[in-house]
Design a protein around this motif. Sequence first.
Motif, PDB file in Angstrom:
ATOM      1  N   ASP A  76      92.686  50.439  20.727  1.00 36.67           N
ATOM      2  CA  ASP A  76      91.660  51.445  20.976  1.00 36.67           C
ATOM      3  C   ASP A  76      90.453  50.877  21.703  1.00 36.67           C
ATOM      4  O   ASP A  76      89.914  51.513  22.618  1.00 36.67           O
ATOM      5  CB  ASP A  76      91.207  52.079  19.652  1.00 36.67           C
ATOM      6  CG  ASP A  76      92.234  53.059  19.114  1.00 36.67           C
ATOM      7  OD1 ASP A  76      93.257  53.264  19.790  1.00 36.67           O
ATOM      8  OD2 ASP A  76      92.023  53.608  18.021  1.00 36.67           O
ATOM      9  N   ASP A  77      89.993  49.679  21.291  1.00 38.07           N
ATOM     10  CA  ASP A  77      88.794  49.147  21.926  1.00 38.07           C
ATOM     11  C   ASP A  77      89.045  48.818  23.394  1.00 38.07           C
ATOM     12  O   ASP A  77      88.154  48.952  24.244  1.00 38.07           O
ATOM     13  CB  ASP A  77      88.277  47.917  21.175  1.00 38.07           C
ATOM     14  CG  ASP A  77      89.315  46.809  21.071  1.00 38.07           C
ATOM     15  OD1 ASP A  77      90.514  47.095  21.266  1.00 38.07           O
ATOM     16  OD2 ASP A  77      88.930  45.663  20.793  1.00 38.07           O
ATOM     17  N   SER A  99      83.247  55.883  23.637  1.00 36.08           N
ATOM     18  CA  SER A  99      83.176  55.222  22.338  1.00 36.08           C
ATOM     19  C   SER A  99      84.528  55.274  21.640  1.00 36.08           C
ATOM     20  O   SER A  99      85.368  56.135  21.923  1.00 36.08           O
ATOM     21  CB  SER A  99      82.136  55.916  21.456  1.00 36.08           C
ATOM     22  OG  SER A  99      82.566  57.222  21.110  1.00 36.08           O
ATOM     23  N   ASN A 100      84.738  54.345  20.698  1.00 35.92           N
ATOM     24  CA  ASN A 100      85.982  54.337  19.931  1.00 35.92           C
ATOM     25  C   ASN A 100      86.139  55.624  19.133  1.00 35.92           C
ATOM     26  O   ASN A 100      87.250  56.143  18.984  1.00 35.92           O
ATOM     27  CB  ASN A 100      85.998  53.130  18.983  1.00 35.92           C
ATOM     28  CG  ASN A 100      86.363  51.850  19.707  1.00 35.92           C
ATOM     29  OD1 ASN A 100      86.236  51.773  20.929  1.00 35.92           O
ATOM     30  ND2 ASN A 100      86.800  50.853  18.971  1.00 35.92           N
ATOM     31  N   ARG A 101      85.038  56.130  18.631  1.00 36.73           N
ATOM     32  CA  ARG A 101      85.111  57.335  17.809  1.00 36.73           C
ATOM     33  C   ARG A 101      85.561  58.539  18.631  1.00 36.73           C
ATOM     34  O   ARG A 101      86.445  59.294  18.224  1.00 36.73           O
ATOM     35  CB  ARG A 101      83.733  57.608  17.189  1.00 36.73           C
ATOM     36  CG  ARG A 101      83.681  58.870  16.354  1.00 36.73           C
ATOM     37  CD  ARG A 101      82.283  59.104  15.827  1.00 36.73           C
ATOM     38  NE  ARG A 101      82.279  59.236  14.395  1.00 36.73           N
ATOM     39  CZ  ARG A 101      81.184  59.295  13.652  1.00 36.73           C
ATOM     40  NH1 ARG A 101      80.017  59.161  14.233  1.00 36.73           N
ATOM     41  NH2 ARG A 101      81.261  59.449  12.374  1.00 36.73           N
ATOM     42  N   THR A 102      84.962  58.726  19.804  1.00 34.97           N
ATOM     43  CA  THR A 102      85.339  59.843  20.663  1.00 34.97           C
ATOM     44  C   THR A 102      86.778  59.685  21.147  1.00 34.97           C
ATOM     45  O   THR A 102      87.547  60.657  21.199  1.00 34.97           O
ATOM     46  CB  THR A 102      84.395  59.927  21.870  1.00 34.97           C
ATOM     47  OG1 THR A 102      83.054  60.052  21.400  1.00 34.97           O
ATOM     48  CG2 THR A 102      84.728  61.120  22.747  1.00 34.97           C
ATOM     49  N   SER A 121      89.192  58.121  19.573  1.00 37.28           N
ATOM     50  CA  SER A 121      90.081  58.378  18.439  1.00 37.28           C
ATOM     51  C   SER A 121      90.283  59.876  18.231  1.00 37.28           C
ATOM     52  O   SER A 121      91.392  60.328  17.912  1.00 37.28           O
ATOM     53  CB  SER A 121      89.516  57.751  17.163  1.00 37.28           C
ATOM     54  OG  SER A 121      89.464  56.350  17.280  1.00 37.28           O
ATOM     55  N   ARG A 122      89.221  60.646  18.413  1.00 37.39           N
ATOM     56  CA  ARG A 122      89.341  62.090  18.253  1.00 37.39           C
ATOM     57  C   ARG A 122      90.277  62.678  19.303  1.00 37.39           C
ATOM     58  O   ARG A 122      91.130  63.511  18.995  1.00 37.39           O
ATOM     59  CB  ARG A 122      87.958  62.743  18.344  1.00 37.39           C
ATOM     60  CG  ARG A 122      87.992  64.258  18.102  1.00 37.39           C
ATOM     61  CD  ARG A 122      86.594  64.838  17.916  1.00 37.39           C
ATOM     62  NE  ARG A 122      85.775  64.706  19.104  1.00 37.39           N
ATOM     63  CZ  ARG A 122      84.728  63.893  19.217  1.00 37.39           C
ATOM     64  NH1 ARG A 122      84.372  63.123  18.185  1.00 37.39           N
ATOM     65  NH2 ARG A 122      84.020  63.841  20.322  1.00 37.39           N
TER      66      ARG A 122
END
Length: 344
Positions: A274-275, A284-287, A289-290
């Motif tokens: 992911d990174d 970002s990793n969070r966005t 991942s979504r």
Amino acid sequence: MVRCWNRWGVRPVEEAVYRALLARTAAAPAELTGPSGQPEPDVAASLAALEELGLVTRVPGARGRFRAVRPDVAVDVLAARRREELTRAQAAARELVAVMPAEERHRPEDIVEVVAGRDAIAARFEQLLAATREELLVLDRPPYVADAARSESSVRDLLRDEVVVRGIYAPEALELPGALEAAQDAVRAGERSRVHPGLPMKLAISDRRLALLPIDADDAVDAALCIRPSALLDALVQLFDLMWEQALPITAPPEEGVVSNRDLAALLASGAKDDVVARHLGTSNRTLSRRIAEMMDALHVRTRFQAGVQAVHRGWLPASADGEGVDHHLLERRAPGVGRVQPE
């Protein structure tokens, strides 16, 4: 610049003249006698030799005056000349082999050669690249013994010469800093690239006539086999072709950085973490991942590699290196606010 140009056909006296001329915009032989420490006739002879090598040029309209070629351009000229000489020597060697009796050309002990030491393996790999004329097949996984920048430059030279280059990457190879971007740049340059999660080894095959196969089980890459035409080489070529059919294509996003759902599916198929993907997409990793979760939910899969497989099945990614079967009707859904990641 290192004083080793004699290996490229430049003698020390000629290098001294080149250095003296390099410090000036232009000069005549008489002006270089002091800086080079040579009499004028020797300077003139050195300039003639340097001109023949393409390292100096005559100044137009100024009779008897010379200008030095930039050092970086000069090295490229010397390297090109050496490659031409190597190509002629290799062609001559193949012609001479044909003169040998058949029993001498195909001795069993000559089919497999053991190369020991990382430096020797790296040198042999560069020789393999330089000798390739039609097709290069590579199974790519860490660790590496050859200089990455030098190998990439050699592969780009092959692509410019219209040599077919097919590479199958292990996911961990694309997780190294800058590796994914380098692989996509290679795709833009013409390389046919795919990713496979189960590469059993490293391998390079030149023109289906010579293979270089590291043999260390612990991946130390301290020994390798050079394999010439034989049943063993045929088996390695068949192994590559089988893995090629199982692997998923690597695609290159547009240069401007707008990434479609198809491009994101290709990144998932590459097996990159992911990174690595987030850094590549500038989000970002969070966005990320979504968005990945939504895409995987739509595909009804659990793993990112399965998402890549489904992307091929649904026509989002080409099922073959030439792009046949591509369906440009992609997912209409997208996670809101994913920066540079855009639908097609």
